[in-house]
Design an enzyme around this catalytic site. Structure first.
Site, PDB file in Angstrom:
ATOM      1  N   MET A 114       0.825  -1.284  -0.023  1.00  9.74           N
ATOM      2  CA  MET A 114       0.016  -0.016   0.006  1.00  9.74           C
ATOM      3  C   MET A 114       0.799   1.394  -0.010  1.00  9.74           C
ATOM      4  O   MET A 114       0.468   2.347  -0.706  1.00  9.74           O
ATOM      5  CB  MET A 114      -0.896   0.024   1.241  1.00  9.74           C
ATOM      6  N   GLU A 115       1.951   1.395   0.733  1.00  6.74           N
ATOM      7  CA  GLU A 115       2.904   2.432   0.686  1.00  6.74           C
ATOM      8  C   GLU A 115       3.547   2.621  -0.727  1.00  6.74           C
ATOM      9  O   GLU A 115       3.757   3.842  -1.216  1.00  6.74           O
ATOM     10  CB  GLU A 115       3.957   2.193   1.625  1.00  6.74           C
ATOM     11  N   ASP A 129      -1.147  18.066 -10.781  1.00  5.04           N
ATOM     12  CA  ASP A 129      -1.087  19.343 -10.062  1.00  5.04           C
ATOM     13  C   ASP A 129      -0.427  20.615 -10.654  1.00  5.04           C
ATOM     14  O   ASP A 129      -0.671  21.476 -10.755  1.00  5.04           O
ATOM     15  CB  ASP A 129      -1.182  19.202  -8.473  1.00  5.04           C
TER      16      ASP A 129
END
Length: 160
Positions: A114-115, A129
């Protein structure tokens, strides 16, 4: 009936998996993903001309931070003492794509898949972004675990 979904108890309620009986082992996970964009957007990244600065440098730091903060973002993840996070970006000009690969390591009782996934996704989100003013149509995909090592279940490598 035993479910392969370990984050649910016998009554079907979500819970954090008890890893206290698991052995501490060296655990490694490697994940990848990519972001596709317009060629002009890729040129901004390569030339260092993005308005917000060094896109890949900032994305690398975001990816590392994402790996470290995974348990704050994913409710049932254990907080882990991460021992290493390595993030690499590779540019594919022909496909107008930036590939991200993250490798995360720990000495612990549960894995770091998950990391690694969080690191990749945060790295790609940061690219989005920083470049969205030039290209809102960027697409992130192919995010997946490629390999995990350590633990009771042993090693695993993604098949293609």
């Amino acid at each position: 009936m035993n479910s392969p979904l370990t984050h649910f108890d016998a009554q079907g309620q979500a819970h954090m998996v008890d890893v206290s009986a698991k052995a501490v082992t060296h655990r490694i996970a490697r994940a990848t993903g990519r972001i596709r964009m317009l060629p002009a957007t890729l040129a901004l990244i390569q030339g260092g001309h993005a308005k917000k600065g060094d896109v890949l440098g900032v994305a690398r730091i975001a990816a590392i931070q994402g790996a470290k903060r995974t348990s704050d973002l994913i409710p049932l993840c254990h907080p882990l003492p991460i021992t290493r996070v390595a993030v690499e970006f590779r540019i594919d000009e022909a496909a107008s794509t930036v590939h991200c690969e993250a490798q995360v390591e720990t000495l612990g009782q549960t894995g770091v898949e998950m990391e690694a996934l969080t690191a990749v996704q945060l790295g790609l989100l940061t690219i989005y972004d920083m470049c969205k003013a030039a290209d809102r149509g960027m697409v992130m995909d192919g995010i997946r675990v490629m390999e995990k090592k350590g633990g009771k279940s042993g090693d695993w490598v993604a098949g293609d």
